[in-house]
Scaffold this active site. Structure first.
Site, PDB file in Angstrom:
ATOM      1  N   GLN A  94       0.950  -1.137  -0.124  1.00  8.60           N
ATOM      2  CA  GLN A  94       0.090   0.027  -0.005  1.00  8.60           C
ATOM      3  C   GLN A  94       1.005   1.128   0.045  1.00  8.60           C
ATOM      4  OE1 GLN A  94      -3.255  -0.038   2.771  1.00  8.60           O
ATOM      5  NE2 GLN A  94      -3.051  -2.163   3.115  1.00  8.60           N
ATOM      6  N   LYS A 189       0.892  -9.528 -16.006  1.00 14.86           N
ATOM      7  CA  LYS A 189      -0.328  -9.972 -15.013  1.00 14.86           C
ATOM      8  C   LYS A 189      -1.362  -8.782 -14.803  1.00 14.86           C
ATOM      9  CE  LYS A 189       0.414  -9.935 -10.652  1.00 14.86           C
ATOM     10  NZ  LYS A 189       1.001 -10.045  -9.007  1.00 14.86           N
TER      11      LYS A 189
END
Ligand code: R5P
Length: 287
Positions: A94, A189
């Protein structure tokens, strides 16, 4: 110098102490009956150069709080310099806002560690290297890539290809490949939702090759297991995976066991809980 540990990874702290020939400092990190953390340091640290070894792995918030309170106690006991040794830095994923109103928790954690009184931070393979800049104190950012590369070099694979399981890991994969003397390939991805991985494309050729995927961490093992499946479908003859931080939460164990991965090589920045060893997992020490 003095070395202290909290409860996140005392085994690693013991190994580091043994390597340096320094016994661990006497301290107890326990709980009061309401769950608050109690830290008791049983020897003088006045004027000392002190290292606290505490990865902020699961339970992340407890381990972080233990670290903060230990640093606070050492500062108030007049330690000359306090280095927070955080082999795995929790909340590192984060590190930026990806949507409106997101927190930047990795920066908040950096503020807390600094405010508690750390003079220096030593960490390994941060999810995003830019987190070093979240601190206004020195950060030593180490990497386990040489340790992982030595292990695979000792296996003597021929025709190996190193695969980054996402675009963010290309620099790490390239550094690793240089040490192995191999080509690289890249998986493109996508994450449609948190903790959900989807593979779009493979950039590179893995046909009839032994493949080693390298990542900073394996969490739910979605990324690495989907990657292994896609690489086998593209003609790889064997797929190995390695990472620095075995977070291994949720379905990781079942996924790794069911995957076509031959072996998963990880470091001991995060301990394996008692009785939760995974047969395919090989652990290397960063001590
Ligand atoms: C993502 O950018 C990281 O480098 C890892 O690939 C990811 O966090 C692994 O998560 P999981 O094992 O849950 O797919």
């Amino acid at each position: 110098l003095k070395i202290f540990t909290c409860n996140a990874n005392p085994k690693l702290a013991e190994e580091i102490g043994a390597y340096l020939g320094v016994p661990l400092g006497a301290a107890k990190v326990k709980r009061f009956s309401d769950g608050e953390i109690s830290v008791v340091i049983d020897e003088s640290v006045r004027g000392e150069d002190v290292f606290v070894i505490q990865p902020t792995c699961e339970p992340v918030n407890d381990n972080l709080m233990e670290l903060l309170i230990m640093i606070d106690a050492l500062r108030r006991a007049s330690a000359r310099r306090i280095t927070a040794v955080i082999p795995y830095y929790g909340y590192a994923r984060q590190e930026r806002k990806t949507r409106a109103r997101d927190p930047i928790s990795a920066k908040l954690v950096a503020n807390l560690i600094t405010a508690a009184g750390a003079h220096r931070v030593l960490t390994m393979d941060l999810h995003a290297a830019a987190i070093q800049g979240f601190f206004d104190i020195p950060v030593d950012h180490l990497t386990a890539v040489p340790i992982l590369a030595d292990y695979f070099n000792s296996k003597g694979f021929e025709k190996a290809v190193i695969v980054s399981p996402d675009l963010g890991g290309v620099t790490r994969a390239r550094n690793f490949a240089e040490r192995i003397g191999a080509e690289i390939a890249i998986i493109d991805k996508r994450r449609p939702a948190p903790n959900v991985a989807e593979i779009m494309n493979l950039i590179g050729d893995v046909k009839n090759k032994t493949v080693i995927m390298i990542d900073d961490l394996i969490d739910t093992a979605g990324t690495i297991c989907l990657g292994a499946k896609a690489l086998m479908e593209q003609g790889a003859c064997a797929v190995y995976a390695c990472c620095t931080h075995p977070v291994l939460s949720g379905p990781a164990r079942e996924r790794l066991m069911a995957s076509p991965l031959q072996e998963v090589v990880v470091c001991n920045t995060i301990p394996v809980p008692e009785g939760k060893e995974i047969p395919k997992l090989h652990r290397l020490s960063v001590a």
